[in-house]
Design an enzyme around this catalytic site. Sequence first.
Site, PDB file in Angstrom:
ATOM      1  N   GLY A  11      35.844  44.446  34.143  1.00 36.46           N
ATOM      2  CA  GLY A  11      35.074  45.897  34.223  1.00 36.46           C
ATOM      3  C   GLY A  11      34.829  46.083  35.360  1.00 36.46           C
ATOM      4  O   GLY A  11      34.451  45.286  36.555  1.00 36.46           O
ATOM      5  N   VAL A  24      40.338  44.920  53.612  1.00 36.85           N
ATOM      6  CA  VAL A  24      41.186  45.335  54.275  1.00 36.85           C
ATOM      7  C   VAL A  24      40.955  45.407  55.900  1.00 36.85           C
ATOM      8  O   VAL A  24      41.729  45.123  56.670  1.00 36.85           O
ATOM      9  CB  VAL A  24      41.562  46.931  53.832  1.00 36.85           C
ATOM     10  N   ARG A  72      42.751  45.118  32.113  1.00 30.31           N
ATOM     11  CA  ARG A  72      42.491  43.623  31.426  1.00 30.31           C
ATOM     12  C   ARG A  72      44.055  43.280  30.884  1.00 30.31           C
ATOM     13  O   ARG A  72      44.924  44.274  30.654  1.00 30.31           O
ATOM     14  CB  ARG A  72      41.737  43.760  30.057  1.00 30.31           C
ATOM     15  N   THR A 125      30.762  42.656  39.364  1.00 28.01           N
ATOM     16  CA  THR A 125      30.287  42.828  38.086  1.00 28.01           C
ATOM     17  C   THR A 125      28.799  43.446  37.979  1.00 28.01           C
ATOM     18  O   THR A 125      28.080  42.891  38.598  1.00 28.01           O
ATOM     19  CB  THR A 125      30.492  41.691  37.163  1.00 28.01           C
ATOM     20  N   ASP A 127      26.778  42.778  35.688  1.00 26.43           N
ATOM     21  CA  ASP A 127      26.085  42.063  34.932  1.00 26.43           C
ATOM     22  C   ASP A 127      25.417  40.754  35.506  1.00 26.43           C
ATOM     23  O   ASP A 127      24.435  40.362  34.997  1.00 26.43           O
ATOM     24  CB  ASP A 127      27.060  41.185  33.768  1.00 26.43           C
ATOM     25  N   ASP A 129      26.035  37.995  36.510  1.00 29.50           N
ATOM     26  CA  ASP A 129      26.193  36.697  35.522  1.00 29.50           C
ATOM     27  C   ASP A 129      27.509  35.617  36.067  1.00 29.50           C
ATOM     28  O   ASP A 129      27.875  34.734  35.353  1.00 29.50           O
ATOM     29  CB  ASP A 129      26.689  36.977  34.199  1.00 29.50           C
ATOM     30  N   ARG A 171      26.022  41.431  27.603  1.00 28.62           N
ATOM     31  CA  ARG A 171      26.535  40.731  26.421  1.00 28.62           C
ATOM     32  C   ARG A 171      25.874  39.233  26.288  1.00 28.62           C
ATOM     33  O   ARG A 171      25.485  38.552  25.281  1.00 28.62           O
ATOM     34  CB  ARG A 171      27.873  40.797  26.167  1.00 28.62           C
ATOM     35  N   GLY A 185       8.471  48.655  33.596  1.00 28.71           N
ATOM     36  CA  GLY A 185       7.240  48.451  32.935  1.00 28.71           C
ATOM     37  C   GLY A 185       7.292  48.485  31.651  1.00 28.71           C
ATOM     38  O   GLY A 185       6.483  49.105  30.661  1.00 28.71           O
TER      39      GLY A 185
HETATM   40  P1  ADP Z   1      35.539  40.193  34.045  1.00 31.59           P
HETATM   41  O1  ADP Z   1      36.385  39.826  35.252  1.00 31.59           O
HETATM   42  O2  ADP Z   1      34.771  41.464  34.360  1.00 31.59           O
HETATM   43  O3  ADP Z   1      34.834  39.225  33.687  1.00 31.59           O
HETATM   44  P2  ADP Z   1      37.595  39.898  31.833  1.00 31.59           P
HETATM   45  O4  ADP Z   1      36.883  38.811  31.042  1.00 31.59           O
HETATM   46  O5  ADP Z   1      38.117  40.931  30.921  1.00 31.59           O
HETATM   47  O6  ADP Z   1      36.728  40.721  32.857  1.00 31.59           O
HETATM   48  O7  ADP Z   1      38.852  39.434  32.775  1.00 31.59           O
HETATM   49  C1  ADP Z   1      39.593  40.229  33.586  1.00 31.59           C
HETATM   50  C2  ADP Z   1      40.924  39.463  33.375  1.00 31.59           C
HETATM   51  O8  ADP Z   1      40.994  38.265  33.910  1.00 31.59           O
HETATM   52  C3  ADP Z   1      41.653  39.550  31.894  1.00 31.59           C
HETATM   53  O9  ADP Z   1      42.039  40.655  31.344  1.00 31.59           O
HETATM   54  C4  ADP Z   1      42.727  38.470  32.204  1.00 31.59           C
HETATM   55  O10 ADP Z   1      43.762  39.121  32.884  1.00 31.59           O
HETATM   56  C5  ADP Z   1      42.177  37.468  33.402  1.00 31.59           C
HETATM   57  N1  ADP Z   1      41.392  36.332  32.579  1.00 31.59           N
HETATM   58  C6  ADP Z   1      40.469  36.215  31.965  1.00 31.59           C
HETATM   59  N2  ADP Z   1      40.000  34.872  31.642  1.00 31.59           N
HETATM   60  C7  ADP Z   1      41.397  34.373  31.843  1.00 31.59           C
HETATM   61  C8  ADP Z   1      41.879  32.626  32.014  1.00 31.59           C
HETATM   62  N3  ADP Z   1      41.167  32.021  31.086  1.00 31.59           N
HETATM   63  N4  ADP Z   1      42.884  32.340  32.558  1.00 31.59           N
HETATM   64  C9  ADP Z   1      43.655  33.293  33.001  1.00 31.59           C
HETATM   65  N5  ADP Z   1      43.279  34.610  33.484  1.00 31.59           N
HETATM   66  C10 ADP Z   1      42.074  35.194  32.744  1.00 31.59           C
END
Ligand code: ADP
Length: 319
Positions: A11, A24, A72, A125, A127, A129, A171, A185
């Site tokens: 995201g 960079v 993704r 991100t 989030d 998190d 989420r 508030g």
């Molecule tokens: P975020 O990084 O925002 O949490 P995602 O969870 O969609 O977003 O993860 C982004 C990308 O990272 C995924 O589309 C995938 O290519 C890669 N990724 C996620 N989980 C794994 C994993 N367990 N092993 C390898 N690559 C992963």
Amino acid sequence: MKRIGVLTSGGDAPGMNAAVRAVVRKAIYHNIEVFGVYRGYAGLIEGDIKKLEIGSVGDIIHRGGTMLYSARCEEFKTREGQLKGIEQLNKHEIEALVVIGGDGSYQGAKKLTEHGFPCIGVPGTIDNDIPGTDFTIGFDTALNTVIDAIDKIRDTATSHERTYVIEVMGRHAGDIALWAGLAGGAETILIPEAKDDMKEVLARLKRGTERGKKHSIIIVAEGVGSGVEFGKKIEEETKFETRVSVLGHIQRGGSPTAFDRVLASRLGARAVELLIDGHGGRCVGIQQNILVDHDIIEALSQTHTIDKKMYNLSKELSI
Ligand code: ADP
């Protein structure tokens, strides 16, 4: 270290551009060449990789989104996908990779590290998190977008004496809801980490009306459930006129706040410093206003937790 790569993944978050710029420029400052990997791990597998110069990252510090695009990529979750990625990096003689993204992207960086390719994770991100950092790049901007919306909704809520349910992103993590609820508030804040009893929410609303409150604002993190359903339930039970606003993707966009730009600049530069010092398999963060780095594998074994004291404070202040 002669050549490094940088990608943004998962995201998008405001401030990712400022982080790319920092990576960079810090690298070029130290005579290291930088290659941009476009469209996250999808572009890595396909070899969508181009050299970045000082000017390539000009005029982006104030822009939301990411100039490297994001994607993704399911294939990257497989060993074959990861090895294809490493093949592309080797082809371009890239020795290390900075991954800017959320926990999914960190998983990918962790896998590359386990295959022997050094990566540094930079938390990007909205989030907030990611374990190992108090703040992620993009959180502050998203928070301010939500506050702006709450303030506007409050004006109309007051004028029409209505109850408003505002659904925000999150989420699994309630940080946006909690911080925005406290700063805005809100009467009630519903987060995935602490599911409130519906009875308590209704009792709180009724208590407010009894002491003369004309309107109420309830913040619901999307992980708790649908704001629309929640609004319906409240209206049925209380008979208060209730409206629902689902803020959605506006929370992801916009010009990053000064806080996010500074955080992104510091973390992006720190990632390069770690690579210069020969470290890989780390993730950077900020804890108690000090830049830190952790083993990426260890960090991912931890879970991000909500600030319980802040959650309790939000309840105390909205009696
Ligand atoms: P975020 O990084 O925002 O949490 P995602 O969870 O969609 O977003 O993860 C982004 C990308 O990272 C995924 O589309 C995938 O290519 C890669 N990724 C996620 N989980 C794994 C994993 N367990 N092993 C390898 N690559 C992963």
